[in-house]
Design a protein around this motif. Structure first.
Motif, PDB file in Angstrom:
ATOM      1  N   TRP A  21       0.840  -1.203   0.000  1.00 30.36           N
ATOM      2  CA  TRP A  21       0.000   0.000   0.000  1.00 30.36           C
ATOM      3  C   TRP A  21       0.873   1.249   0.000  1.00 30.36           C
ATOM      4  O   TRP A  21       0.623   2.192  -0.755  1.00 30.36           O
ATOM      5  N   GLY A  25       0.436   1.812  -3.623  1.00 34.64           N
ATOM      6  CA  GLY A  25      -0.975   2.139  -3.431  1.00 34.64           C
ATOM      7  C   GLY A  25      -1.483   3.350  -4.167  1.00 34.64           C
ATOM      8  O   GLY A  25      -2.635   3.394  -4.562  1.00 34.64           O
ATOM      9  N   ARG A  30      -6.271   0.978   1.239  1.00 40.32           N
ATOM     10  CA  ARG A  30      -5.491  -0.142   1.774  1.00 40.32           C
ATOM     11  C   ARG A  30      -6.261  -1.455   1.640  1.00 40.32           C
ATOM     12  O   ARG A  30      -5.678  -2.509   1.397  1.00 40.32           O
ATOM     13  N   LEU A  33      -5.502  -3.533  -1.534  1.00 46.47           N
ATOM     14  CA  LEU A  33      -4.305  -4.370  -1.496  1.00 46.47           C
ATOM     15  C   LEU A  33      -4.421  -5.484  -0.471  1.00 46.47           C
ATOM     16  O   LEU A  33      -3.893  -6.572  -0.675  1.00 46.47           O
TER      17      LEU A  33
END
Length: 158
Positions: A21, A25, A30, A33
């Protein structure tokens, strides 16, 4: 140091998620992921996440994924999400993680791997062949690479 499938050491999943992340990312939640990592822990199936560990210390991670670039779903499979912890860099671990995925993919019957990167020159040192540019969502140009898993193609040049 050992390289293991994440499903063998699932207590590292949160840290791997945080690494990916923070590093990759770029605007993704988050949870996105976390879902990738959660669903990459089925033995013998893709996607697969591997981790490098020294005892209980997590050193790095890499994935073998079905797709890592939505605009190039014609390419398959992908070496993805290669990350080495800052404290473990400069010791050849990125190359070892790549070699591990290459060996795993070859044993699984794949003849080539793909990856994309925003930078040039790093992956060429490991035998990856630049095959052109691609588009990462929504409008980021990235460099595409292919690695042949057959014959002597792809030898490290360092």
């Amino acid at each position: 140091m050992n390289i293991l499938p994440l499903h063998c050491v699932p207590h590292h999943a949160e840290r791997v998620t945080d690494w990916l992340w923070q590093e990759f990312g770029d605007g993704l939640p988050r949870e996105f992921l976390a879902s990738v990592i959660e669903h990459s822990q089925t033995p013998g199936a893709l996607p697969m996440t591997f981790v490098a560990v020294d005892g209980e210390q997590l050193l790095g991670t890499v994935g073998l994924w079905r797709c890592d670039l939505i605009t190039r779903q014609d390419l398959f499979p992908w070496l993805a999400a290669l990350y080495v912890d800052v404290a473990a860099r400069g010791k050849g671990l990125a190359g070892q993680l790549q070699e591990h995925v290459m060996g795993y993919a070859a044993k699984a019957g794949y003849s080539e791997l793909h990856l994309w990167s925003a930078c040039r020159d790093f992956y060429e040192r490991y035998g990856w062949q630049y095959i052109g540019d691609g588009l990462e969502y929504p409008n980021k140009t990235v460099h595409l690479y292919r690695y042949s898993l057959t014959g002597s193609a792809g030898a490290t040049t360092e």
